[in-house]
Design a protein around this motif. Structure first.
Motif, PDB file in Angstrom:
ATOM      1  N   ASN A 258       0.813  -1.220   0.000  1.00 33.68           N
ATOM      2  CA  ASN A 258       0.000   0.000   0.000  1.00 33.68           C
ATOM      3  C   ASN A 258       0.849   1.273   0.000  1.00 33.68           C
ATOM      4  OD1 ASN A 258      -2.369   1.494  -0.050  1.00 33.68           O
ATOM      5  ND2 ASN A 258      -2.701   1.383   2.172  1.00 33.68           N
ATOM      6  N   THR A 259       1.880   1.284  -0.825  1.00 32.14           N
ATOM      7  CA  THR A 259       2.766   2.448  -0.867  1.00 32.14           C
ATOM      8  C   THR A 259       2.062   3.682  -1.445  1.00 32.14           C
ATOM      9  OG1 THR A 259       3.604   1.718  -3.019  1.00 32.14           O
ATOM     10  CG2 THR A 259       4.838   1.051  -1.065  1.00 32.14           C
ATOM     11  N   SER A 260       1.007   3.451  -2.216  1.00 30.81           N
ATOM     12  CA  SER A 260       0.280   4.577  -2.815  1.00 30.81           C
ATOM     13  C   SER A 260      -0.902   5.021  -1.968  1.00 30.81           C
ATOM     14  CB  SER A 260      -0.233   4.178  -4.200  1.00 30.81           C
ATOM     15  OG  SER A 260      -1.148   3.093  -4.091  1.00 30.81           O
ATOM     16  N   ASP A 261      -1.131   4.327  -0.849  1.00 34.93           N
ATOM     17  CA  ASP A 261      -2.215   4.665   0.080  1.00 34.93           C
ATOM     18  C   ASP A 261      -3.582   4.622  -0.596  1.00 34.93           C
ATOM     19  OD1 ASP A 261      -3.005   5.239   2.684  1.00 34.93           O
ATOM     20  OD2 ASP A 261      -3.140   7.385   2.298  1.00 34.93           O
ATOM     21  N   GLN A 262      -3.762   3.656  -1.510  1.00 32.77           N
ATOM     22  CA  GLN A 262      -5.043   3.513  -2.202  1.00 32.77           C
ATOM     23  C   GLN A 262      -5.930   2.435  -1.577  1.00 32.77           C
ATOM     24  OE1 GLN A 262      -5.260   3.606  -6.516  1.00 32.77           O
ATOM     25  NE2 GLN A 262      -3.063   4.034  -6.627  1.00 32.77           N
ATOM     26  N   PHE A 263      -5.394   1.708  -0.594  1.00 38.59           N
ATOM     27  CA  PHE A 263      -6.119   0.563  -0.061  1.00 38.59           C
ATOM     28  C   PHE A 263      -6.380   0.734   1.428  1.00 38.59           C
ATOM     29  CE2 PHE A 263      -3.374  -0.729  -3.568  1.00 38.59           C
ATOM     30  CZ  PHE A 263      -4.312  -1.238  -4.448  1.00 38.59           C
ATOM     31  N   SER A 264      -7.470   0.145   1.880  1.00 37.14           N
ATOM     32  CA  SER A 264      -7.812   0.232   3.300  1.00 37.14           C
ATOM     33  C   SER A 264      -6.892  -0.689   4.102  1.00 37.14           C
ATOM     34  CB  SER A 264      -9.269  -0.192   3.513  1.00 37.14           C
ATOM     35  OG  SER A 264      -9.419  -1.584   3.238  1.00 37.14           O
ATOM     36  N   ASN A 265      -6.876  -0.480   5.416  1.00 40.02           N
ATOM     37  CA  ASN A 265      -6.066  -1.338   6.281  1.00 40.02           C
ATOM     38  C   ASN A 265      -6.506  -2.782   6.189  1.00 40.02           C
ATOM     39  OD1 ASN A 265      -4.505   0.796   7.211  1.00 40.02           O
ATOM     40  ND2 ASN A 265      -5.809   1.191   9.000  1.00 40.02           N
ATOM     41  N   SER A 266      -7.816  -3.003   6.098  1.00 38.59           N
ATOM     42  CA  SER A 266      -8.318  -4.377   6.030  1.00 38.59           C
ATOM     43  C   SER A 266      -7.907  -5.040   4.722  1.00 38.59           C
ATOM     44  CB  SER A 266      -9.842  -4.402   6.171  1.00 38.59           C
ATOM     45  OG  SER A 266     -10.468  -3.655   5.143  1.00 38.59           O
ATOM     46  N   GLU A 267      -7.907  -4.288   3.623  1.00 40.88           N
ATOM     47  CA  GLU A 267      -7.479  -4.838   2.335  1.00 40.88           C
ATOM     48  C   GLU A 267      -5.993  -5.175   2.364  1.00 40.88           C
ATOM     49  OE1 GLU A 267     -10.625  -2.584  -0.698  1.00 40.88           O
ATOM     50  OE2 GLU A 267      -8.728  -1.610  -0.129  1.00 40.88           O
ATOM     51  N   ALA A 268      -5.190  -4.262   2.920  1.00 44.75           N
ATOM     52  CA  ALA A 268      -3.749  -4.504   3.001  1.00 44.75           C
ATOM     53  C   ALA A 268      -3.445  -5.707   3.881  1.00 44.75           C
ATOM     54  CB  ALA A 268      -3.030  -3.264   3.533  1.00 44.75           C
ATOM     55  N   MET A 269      -4.132  -5.822   5.015  1.00 39.92           N
ATOM     56  CA  MET A 269      -3.900  -6.947   5.918  1.00 39.92           C
ATOM     57  C   MET A 269      -4.310  -8.262   5.274  1.00 39.92           C
ATOM     58  SD  MET A 269      -2.428  -5.932   8.649  1.00 39.92           S
ATOM     59  CE  MET A 269      -2.713  -7.367   9.701  1.00 39.92           C
ATOM     60  N   ALA A 270      -5.433  -8.244   4.557  1.00 35.90           N
ATOM     61  CA  ALA A 270      -5.888  -9.462   3.880  1.00 35.90           C
ATOM     62  C   ALA A 270      -4.896  -9.888   2.799  1.00 35.90           C
ATOM     63  CB  ALA A 270      -7.273  -9.232   3.270  1.00 35.90           C
ATOM     64  N   ALA A 271      -4.343  -8.915   2.089  1.00 35.10           N
ATOM     65  CA  ALA A 271      -3.365  -9.235   1.043  1.00 35.10           C
ATOM     66  C   ALA A 271      -2.087  -9.805   1.648  1.00 35.10           C
ATOM     67  CB  ALA A 271      -3.052  -7.988   0.219  1.00 35.10           C
ATOM     68  N   LYS A 272      -1.636  -9.242   2.773  1.00 39.89           N
ATOM     69  CA  LYS A 272      -0.456  -9.776   3.449  1.00 39.89           C
ATOM     70  C   LYS A 272      -0.702 -11.206   3.911  1.00 39.89           C
ATOM     71  CE  LYS A 272       1.467  -5.400   5.163  1.00 39.89           C
ATOM     72  NZ  LYS A 272       1.780  -4.594   6.373  1.00 39.89           N
ATOM     73  N   HIS A 273      -1.886 -11.439   4.449  1.00 41.73           N
ATOM     74  CA  HIS A 273      -2.229 -12.788   4.907  1.00 41.73           C
ATOM     75  C   HIS A 273      -2.201 -13.781   3.738  1.00 41.73           C
ATOM     76  CE1 HIS A 273      -4.209 -15.946   7.222  1.00 41.73           C
ATOM     77  NE2 HIS A 273      -5.037 -16.104   6.208  1.00 41.73           N
ATOM     78  N   GLU A 274      -2.748 -13.365   2.589  1.00 40.89           N
ATOM     79  CA  GLU A 274      -2.760 -14.238   1.420  1.00 40.89           C
ATOM     80  C   GLU A 274      -1.343 -14.521   0.930  1.00 40.89           C
ATOM     81  OE1 GLU A 274      -3.980 -16.576  -1.740  1.00 40.89           O
ATOM     82  OE2 GLU A 274      -5.130 -15.883  -0.008  1.00 40.89           O
ATOM     83  N   MET A 275      -0.501 -13.482   0.898  1.00 37.14           N
ATOM     84  CA  MET A 275       0.874 -13.668   0.446  1.00 37.14           C
ATOM     85  C   MET A 275       1.638 -14.604   1.381  1.00 37.14           C
ATOM     86  SD  MET A 275       1.724 -12.091  -2.403  1.00 37.14           S
ATOM     87  CE  MET A 275       3.460 -11.689  -2.337  1.00 37.14           C
ATOM     88  N   LYS A 276       1.479 -14.423   2.668  1.00 41.89           N
ATOM     89  CA  LYS A 276       2.183 -15.267   3.624  1.00 41.89           C
ATOM     90  C   LYS A 276       1.687 -16.708   3.563  1.00 41.89           C
ATOM     91  CE  LYS A 276       3.492 -11.568   6.798  1.00 41.89           C
ATOM     92  NZ  LYS A 276       3.382 -10.985   8.170  1.00 41.89           N
ATOM     93  N   SER A 277       0.395 -16.873   3.286  1.00 37.39           N
ATOM     94  CA  SER A 277      -0.147 -18.227   3.122  1.00 37.39           C
ATOM     95  C   SER A 277       0.490 -18.914   1.935  1.00 37.39           C
ATOM     96  CB  SER A 277      -1.669 -18.166   2.936  1.00 37.39           C
ATOM     97  OG  SER A 277      -2.311 -17.685   4.098  1.00 37.39           O
ATOM     98  N   ARG A 278       0.721 -18.158   0.864  1.00 32.20           N
ATOM     99  CA  ARG A 278       1.350 -18.732  -0.320  1.00 32.20           C
ATOM    100  C   ARG A 278       2.806 -19.089  -0.047  1.00 32.20           C
ATOM    101  NH1 ARG A 278      -1.113 -14.974  -5.234  1.00 32.20           N
ATOM    102  NH2 ARG A 278      -3.295 -15.180  -4.589  1.00 32.20           N
ATOM    103  N   VAL A 279       3.473 -18.234   0.719  1.00 32.22           N
ATOM    104  CA  VAL A 279       4.859 -18.529   1.090  1.00 32.22           C
ATOM    105  C   VAL A 279       4.922 -19.837   1.878  1.00 32.22           C
ATOM    106  CG1 VAL A 279       6.819 -17.796   2.498  1.00 32.22           C
ATOM    107  CG2 VAL A 279       5.653 -16.148   1.033  1.00 32.22           C
TER     108      VAL A 279
END
Length: 358
Positions: A258-279
């Motif tokens: 979220n470097t461009s600050d276009q996403f909500s905290n919940s969206e950013a957290m959900a994306a991090k969770h998805e990425m870590k799950s894939r890792v």
């Protein structure tokens, strides 16, 4: 993510750019490393016989589905983005990492004569990026081990992860034969890079690496607006979170960081969770494949390849940093030293060597 596309590491469509040693969106193919070693066999607890129709449907799903379904998926993406073409001039303008390798190949080869020249060109650019990311992972392993064999095995595993239609092409067959020739050469000339083998994709990659002309795309800035538009096109908030599993790794990284600050905290957290799950899934896949190889250093090498094939943004979004890389390199070195201590054998003081190591 670590396909390792784990760019490719478990059979899913999460990531486009992970190495054969293990990718977030990997092929699930077994490494060709130590191919001469005896490999375990497994018997299924239950045998299920599918009808010919069911087998055909399953094959279609595994290798990208029908051309019509792929076309509809591409059209849907472009419509969400308000674009008529996936290209901006000669540059790929959309993130295609949410498409499977089979789907991308169907577009690039104009399966069913359904795709425009621009769509074919865009898909070929994406395929080139996936291939180079896989080779980037293999190159990183070679840099640690000093063995060209590791790089060529990485290339062969990525090639073998292709779908049946891609394997029918003269290009695939020519590259496969070239890699097999290179393998034989390395058996007889370890430590010396193969030269003069026609259609050798590794030699081509090494040359382009020297010239700075590899096809990897590590910039997530271009997909940030795209990710925002796709999320906005999904009306239900819960649905947006559920649909994150369909995003490619570059778009997910853009949302998570979220470097461009276009996403909500919940969206950013959900994306991090998805990425870590894939890792985590990719690490597990690397461990399982390494266990079948008979090589005590295989797990570390797969993790090195996976990490190196990821962009800096993907690593950060997936919770990986330089300390992680240092740890897996040290793990490789430790595994190698223990293996060497065992392999010295009793007649050459193997037991003493192992005790000295410990």
């Amino acid at each position: 993510m670590i396909g390792v596309k784990m760019n490719g590491i478990v059979s899913n469509n999460y990531v486009s750019n992970y190495t054969p040693h293990g990718q977030l969106a990997g092929s699930g193919q077994q490494s060709s490393a130590n191919s001469g070693a005896e490999k375990p066999t497994y018997e299924p607890a239950i045998n299920v016989t599918l009808s010919q129709a069911a087998q055909a449907a399953l094959a279609g799903e595994q290798h990208g589905g029908s051309a019509e379904a792929t076309l509809n998926k591409l059209k849907d993406l472009l419509e969400r983005l308000g674009r008529s073409s996936p290209l901006d001039g000669d540059t790929l303008a959309v993130d295609l990492s949410g498409f499977s390798r089979g789907e991308i190949f169907a577009i690039s080869s104009n399966s069913g004569n359904m795709f425009s020249e621009e769509e074919q060109k865009a898909a070929q650019i994406d395929l080139d990026e996936r291939r180079d990311a896989a080779l980037k992972g293999g190159y990183a392993v070679m840099s640690v081990t000093g063995s060209y064999t590791d790089l060529y095995e990485s290339a062969l595993e990525y090639l073998e992860s292709a779908g049946s239609e891609e394997k029918k092409t003269t290009s695939w067959q020519a590259q496969y034969n070239a890699l097999k020739q290179a393998e034989k050469y390395l058996d007889e000339n370890p430590g010396i890079a193969p030269r003069g083998i026609a259609n050798d994709p590794v030699a081509d990659y090494l040359e382009r690496t020297t010239d700075g002309k590899t096809s990897t795309n590590d910039n997530i800035n271009g997909v940030t607006d795209e990710a925002r538009k796709v999320l906005d096109s999904i009306n239900d908030a819960q649905g947006r979170m559920d649909r994150l599993s369909g995003f490619g790794s570059r778009a997910l990284s853009a949302i998570a960081l979220n470097t461009s600050d276009q996403f909500s905290n919940s969206e950013a957290m959900a994306a991090k969770h998805e990425m870590k799950s894939r890792v985590r899934a990719n690490v597990q896949g690397a461990f399982q494949l390494a266990g079948m190889s008979g090589d005590p250093t295989a797990f570390s090498k797969r993790l090195i390849a996976q990490y190196s094939s990821m962009s800096a943004a993907e690593r950060e979004a997936g919770g990986l940093d330089g300390n992680y890389y240092d740890a897996i390199v040290k793990n490789y070195e430790t595994s190698l030293r223990i293996s060497q201590a065992f392999n010295t054998g009793p007649s050459s003081g193997g037991t003493a060597s192992l005790l000295n190591f410990l």
